[in-house]
Scaffold this motif. Structure first.
Motif, PDB file in Angstrom:
ATOM      1  N   TRP A 172       0.863  -1.179   0.000  1.00  0.00           N
ATOM      2  CA  TRP A 172       0.000   0.000   0.000  1.00  0.00           C
ATOM      3  C   TRP A 172       0.902   1.233   0.000  1.00  0.00           C
ATOM      4  N   GLY A 173       1.097   1.811  -1.174  1.00  0.00           N
ATOM      5  CA  GLY A 173       1.986   2.954  -1.305  1.00  0.00           C
ATOM      6  C   GLY A 173       3.259   2.586  -2.037  1.00  0.00           C
ATOM      7  N   ARG A 174       4.075   3.590  -2.254  1.00  0.00           N
ATOM      8  CA  ARG A 174       5.246   3.424  -3.115  1.00  0.00           C
ATOM      9  C   ARG A 174       6.564   3.375  -2.344  1.00  0.00           C
ATOM     10  N   LEU A 179      -0.726  -1.428  -4.619  1.00  0.00           N
ATOM     11  CA  LEU A 179      -2.152  -1.734  -4.507  1.00  0.00           C
ATOM     12  C   LEU A 179      -2.980  -0.464  -4.319  1.00  0.00           C
ATOM     13  N   GLN A 180      -2.372   0.550  -3.765  1.00  0.00           N
ATOM     14  CA  GLN A 180      -3.040   1.835  -3.570  1.00  0.00           C
ATOM     15  C   GLN A 180      -3.559   2.375  -4.906  1.00  0.00           C
ATOM     16  N   LEU A 181      -2.753   2.247  -5.950  1.00  0.00           N
ATOM     17  CA  LEU A 181      -3.146   2.743  -7.265  1.00  0.00           C
ATOM     18  C   LEU A 181      -4.228   1.862  -7.891  1.00  0.00           C
ATOM     19  N   THR A 219      -4.569  -4.439   4.747  1.00  0.00           N
ATOM     20  CA  THR A 219      -4.395  -4.306   3.298  1.00  0.00           C
ATOM     21  C   THR A 219      -4.934  -5.536   2.583  1.00  0.00           C
ATOM     22  N   ALA A 220      -4.722  -6.708   3.172  1.00  0.00           N
ATOM     23  CA  ALA A 220      -5.239  -7.944   2.581  1.00  0.00           C
ATOM     24  C   ALA A 220      -6.768  -7.929   2.541  1.00  0.00           C
ATOM     25  N   ALA A 276      -7.698  -5.815  -0.313  1.00  0.00           N
ATOM     26  CA  ALA A 276      -7.377  -6.495  -1.572  1.00  0.00           C
ATOM     27  C   ALA A 276      -8.454  -7.517  -1.954  1.00  0.00           C
ATOM     28  N   LYS A 277      -9.093  -8.132  -0.960  1.00  0.00           N
ATOM     29  CA  LYS A 277     -10.121  -9.132  -1.220  1.00  0.00           C
ATOM     30  C   LYS A 277     -11.326  -8.540  -1.947  1.00  0.00           C
ATOM     31  N   HIS A 278     -11.480  -7.207  -1.893  1.00  0.00           N
ATOM     32  CA  HIS A 278     -12.605  -6.539  -2.549  1.00  0.00           C
ATOM     33  C   HIS A 278     -12.257  -6.079  -3.969  1.00  0.00           C
ATOM     34  N   LEU A 279     -11.029  -6.290  -4.394  1.00  0.00           N
ATOM     35  CA  LEU A 279     -10.581  -5.774  -5.682  1.00  0.00           C
ATOM     36  C   LEU A 279     -10.406  -6.895  -6.702  1.00  0.00           C
ATOM     37  N   ASP A 280     -10.391  -6.512  -7.958  1.00  0.00           N
ATOM     38  CA  ASP A 280     -10.101  -7.453  -9.044  1.00  0.00           C
ATOM     39  C   ASP A 280      -8.601  -7.371  -9.302  1.00  0.00           C
ATOM     40  N   LEU A 281      -7.831  -8.160  -8.551  1.00  0.00           N
ATOM     41  CA  LEU A 281      -6.373  -8.060  -8.615  1.00  0.00           C
ATOM     42  C   LEU A 281      -5.826  -8.507  -9.970  1.00  0.00           C
TER      43      LEU A 281
END
Length: 303
Positions: free
Chosen positions: A101-103, A129-131, A171-172, A175-180
């Motif tokens: 999460w972040g750069r 993942l932030q982006l 963060t995990a 991530a579970k809510h996103l289309d990785l």
């Protein structure tokens, strides 16, 4: 494909004068690694947590201690960095990607690997993942806090923040809510230099009269880049010299977002060198270009 959600905490020098400066200025020394592994169905299947005993910044900086809650005694029981990395590498395995999460985390990890003269070539591909979150939920690439993403998805904070293992857990959950899979496919699009900077620059200056190309490129540190909206001074971070005559660096204004600085040294008719400098709004294409060049530069060091 497995997804390794990675977070780290690092100690900092008490002052610039106290900073380790060789072989480079050490901004931070990693003291904790936390990670969670997701499978293809975005289910948490494993986790990892380890404390690291610092070698250079042995005394916890007060701000780091206050924010993270890490104690001096916890670090005294930590593993040496090379041992901790060996354990993390073994835990990661081969078939995964790193998501942070972040750069900041990956450049910090690369610096610490380089400091300890450890190989970085084993690192899986990494993505911010932030982006991915901003793109899939807000339709833009602005930086947003982890807490705001948790709030967006209605995720309750069950453990304290600013602990690497806890932040990796939160963060995990995001991530579970996103289309990785889609997010990673869209993260790096084919990039050609001639199209990356098609948008007009927001600042341009030229410096003249340098005896060599190297001195011209070194003069980039003298250029006062500033946010064109509010005039906020923009210190350029992470300069990457990706050709003998060109370099790029990233920066950001807290109010008005990311910018990318670009410099190019060229020979003039009178035999001297000049340095042309440009500042661009860092849209997604520009960000991807910088990330790609960072990846290439870091992997060249390990070859």
């Amino acid at each position: 494909m497995r997804y390794c959600i990675l977070d780290m905490e690092w100690n900092q020098p008490f002052s610039k004068q106290c900073a380790k400066r060789k072989p480079f200025v050490l901004v931070g020394e990693i003291i904790q690694i936390g990670a969670y592994m997701l499978n293809e169905r975005l289910e948490i299947v494993d986790d990892f947590s380890i404390y690291i005993a610092p070698k250079y910044y042995k005394k916890l900086q007060s701000r780091v201690k206050r924010i993270t809650g890490i104690t001096q005694s916890a670090l005294s029981m930590g593993f040496p960095f090379d041992t901790a990395i060996s354990h993390f590498r073994q835990w990661c395995g081969d078939d995964c990607v790193l998501l942070t999460w972040g750069r900041d985390d990956i450049p910090m990890l690369l610096d610490n690997l380089r400091l300890h003269k450890l190989d970085a070539g084993w690192l899986p591909p990494w993505y911010n993942l932030q982006l991915i979150y901003s793109r899939q939920t807000q339709g833009d690439m602005n930086q947003r806090s982890l807490s705001s993403a948790m709030e967006f998805f209605g995720i309750e904070q069950l453990v304290s923040a600013h602990n690497a293992h806890n932040d990796a857990y939160h963060t995990a959950l995001v991530a579970k809510h996103l289309d990785l899979e889609t997010g990673i496919k869209e993260y790096f699009s084919p990039i050609k230099t001639r199209t990356v900077f098609s948008n007009s620059h927001v600042f341009n200056t030229v410096l003249y009269g340098f005896p060599t190309r190297e001195k011209a490129l070194a003069a980039r540190k003298q250029i006062g880049f500033a946010c064109p909206v509010c005039g906020f001074e923009l210190p350029i971070e992470g300069w990457i010299q990706h050709s003998p005559s060109k370099a790029i660096g990233i920066t950001y204004c807290k109010k008005h977002g990311d910018y990318l600085a670009r410099v190019k040294a060229s020979l003039t008719k009178d035999g001297a060198w000049r340095l042309s400098a440009f500042l661009y709004v860092a849209d997604q294409t520009v960000r991807n270009y910088y990330s790609q060049k960072l990846w290439e530069a870091e992997h060249k060091k390990t070859q």
